[in-house]
Enzyme design. Structure first.
Site, PDB file in Angstrom:
ATOM      1  N   ARG A 167       0.817  -1.224   0.000  1.00  0.00           N
ATOM      2  CA  ARG A 167       0.000   0.000   0.000  1.00  0.00           C
ATOM      3  C   ARG A 167       0.852   1.276   0.000  1.00  0.00           C
ATOM      4  O   ARG A 167       0.495   2.287   0.613  1.00  0.00           O
ATOM      5  CB  ARG A 167      -0.947   0.026   1.209  1.00  0.00           C
ATOM      6  CG  ARG A 167      -2.000  -1.077   1.221  1.00  0.00           C
ATOM      7  CD  ARG A 167      -2.895  -1.024  -0.004  1.00  0.00           C
ATOM      8  NE  ARG A 167      -3.999  -1.964   0.088  1.00  0.00           N
ATOM      9  CZ  ARG A 167      -3.967  -3.231  -0.331  1.00  0.00           C
ATOM     10  NH1 ARG A 167      -2.861  -3.710  -0.895  1.00  0.00           N
ATOM     11  NH2 ARG A 167      -5.034  -3.995  -0.226  1.00  0.00           N
ATOM     12  N   SER A 241     -10.697  -0.460   2.515  1.00  0.00           N
ATOM     13  CA  SER A 241     -10.035  -0.512   3.832  1.00  0.00           C
ATOM     14  C   SER A 241      -9.606   0.898   4.224  1.00  0.00           C
ATOM     15  O   SER A 241      -8.926   1.568   3.442  1.00  0.00           O
ATOM     16  CB  SER A 241      -8.786  -1.391   3.784  1.00  0.00           C
ATOM     17  OG  SER A 241      -9.096  -2.686   3.360  1.00  0.00           O
ATOM     18  N   GLU A 337      -4.886   4.032   5.277  1.00  0.00           N
ATOM     19  CA  GLU A 337      -4.535   3.712   3.889  1.00  0.00           C
ATOM     20  C   GLU A 337      -5.087   4.804   2.967  1.00  0.00           C
ATOM     21  O   GLU A 337      -4.500   5.158   1.950  1.00  0.00           O
ATOM     22  CB  GLU A 337      -5.154   2.352   3.515  1.00  0.00           C
ATOM     23  CG  GLU A 337      -4.946   2.015   2.051  1.00  0.00           C
ATOM     24  CD  GLU A 337      -5.885   0.953   1.525  1.00  0.00           C
ATOM     25  OE1 GLU A 337      -5.781  -0.204   1.950  1.00  0.00           O
ATOM     26  OE2 GLU A 337      -6.710   1.297   0.654  1.00  0.00           O
TER      27      GLU A 337
END
Ligand code: FAD
Ligand code: EPU
Length: 341
Positions: A167, A241, A337
């Site tokens: 990520r 997420s 994120e």
């Protein structure tokens, strides 16, 4: 080259972010092709605050954007080189990621079928090195082409230069906010091969030989799992997420297990462990817990949802409550994120 771009002022971003937040951009432009991108890069616009926007599926907009939002909607998918082994596919940054996946599935180009149904554009895919079900774009990325927004130079960055990690990429660190990706090249396999190590995939396909599995089988199954587990952002605004899964050392994991025997963890190739942030958040009582118009999704605690009418600030405050609770209970810091703007 175009002599000018159509500028919209005080433009609503409601339909341009998947949290469905009702914010506005002071100025908004569409970049639909190479000419418009190059015109933009050489223009006076670059002296203003800039937000490069794809599908808005990984953004949390806290305020109205007091600068210029450049929405990439340049389209095109081309097969550049084909050999017996593999194929190079070049895409314009504004192509919808899932359309690229469908193109590859239809043509039996193997490698990204596990990434079906991830929202957003291909131009944004390298920014956080999108990943799901055991595959990341890192596994197939050849290079990105684009422009440095400070030097205004065109640059091609190889996959190594993109510094892709879980990520993360150079576009979230050294080049944060200062690089516009205009094209992306992928290398896909023409030889049939699958990535089926992820538990749900292994359970479904593990007992079959490769001959008994098709690329359509895999992408359809991924779509089924995702649709069952994740909310539809058109109904419940979200950005997937909200946090990354935190990484801990074997020693930290052993320590945590003394008190929390059933903590969910996954070994990484680096010898560390990823903890399931969804589990940590659920253990803190946030799954389905609604405060105002915000909650964690009732089927997946890692996804924060807007039930309608929430502001970016309310969502951020909710996320900070989660961070506080997880830190308090487990001593773990959760890192967002989502890009908070
Ligand atoms: P945006 O949200 O528009 O932008 C994200 C960031 O990239 C911003 O900082 C923006 O400025 C920058 N950016 C966008 N385009 C460019 C460009 N061309 N050049 C330079 N910078 C750019 N992600 C995963 O990794 N795996 C998943 O499984 C996953 N599932 C999701 C499920 C749902 C329901 C949702 C809503 C999101 C999910 N995501 C997932 C997150 C998201 O889809 C990805 O991060 C996606 O790549 C974002 O693309 P976008 O075009 O919407 O980017
Ligand atoms: N879990 C819970 N409670 C929850 C949610 C999860 O206990 O409410 C536990 C379960 O044990 C479950 C495990 O966490 O088995 C893992 O959950 P899941 O398979 O849903 O995956 P995740 O780790 O929550 C990651 C990615 C997703 C990606 C999936 C599939 C991150 C931050 N998220 O989620 O990516 O789609 O794996 O590979 O790495 C995104 O980045 O936006 C995203 C959706």
């Amino acid at each position: 080259m175009n002599s000018e771009l159509l500028i919209k002022e005080d433009y609503s971003l409601r339909d341009y972010n998947t949290f469905n937040l009702d914010t506005t951009a002071k100025k908004f432009i569409e970049l639909k092709d190479d000419d418009e991108i190059e015109y933009f890069i050489q223009s006076e616009f670059l002296k203003e605050g800039i937000l490069i926007l794809g599908g808005g599926s990984n953004l949390l907009l806290l305020n109205d954007f007091n600068g210029i939002v450049a929405h990439l909607s340049n389209k095109g998918i081309r097969v550049l080189n084909e050999s017996v082994e593999d194929v190079i596919v070049e895409c314009e940054a504004g192509e919808i990621w899932d359309d690229v996946v469908s193109f590859c599935v239809e043509n039996k180009f193997y490698g990204i079928e596990n990434l079906a149904l991830i929202p957003g554009t291909i131009g944004a895919a390298p920014i956080q090195n999108i990943g799901a079900y055991g595959v990341e774009i890192k596994d197939v990325l050849v290079s990105v082409e684009g422009f440095d927004l400070i030097s205004r130079e065109k640059r091609v960055l190889t996959v190594a230069e993109c510094e892709l990690d879980y990520r993360s990429s150079i576009f979230k660190t050294t080049l944060k906010g200062r690089f516009l990706i205009s094209k992306v090249k992928l290398r896909l396999s023409r030889k049939k091969k699958f990535h089926l190590n992820y538990r749900a995939l292994n359970e479904k396909f593990g007992k079959r030989s490769v001959d008994q599995i098709s690329i359509e089988d895999v992408s359809s199954y991924i779509k089924k799992i995702r649709t069952e587990k994740l909310p539809d952002y058109k109904i419940l605004g979200n950005a997937g997420s909200f946090f990354k899964n935190p990484e801990v050392s074997p020693e930290q994991l052993a320590e945590l297990k003394k008190e929390h025997h059933d903590i969910v963890s996954f070994a990484t190739t680096a010898g560390t462990y990823k903890l399931a942030a969804g589990w940590l958040i659920e253990e803190c009582g946030f799954k389905g817990k609604r405060i105002g118009n915000v909650s964690c999704y009732e089927k997946q605690a890692l996804v924060i949802v807007n039930h309608g009418g929430a502001t970016g600030k309310e969502i951020k405050e909710y996320s900070e409550r989660i961070q506080g609770a997880v830190k308090n209970k487990f001593g773990i810091n959760l890192t967002p994120e989502v890009n908070i703007i």
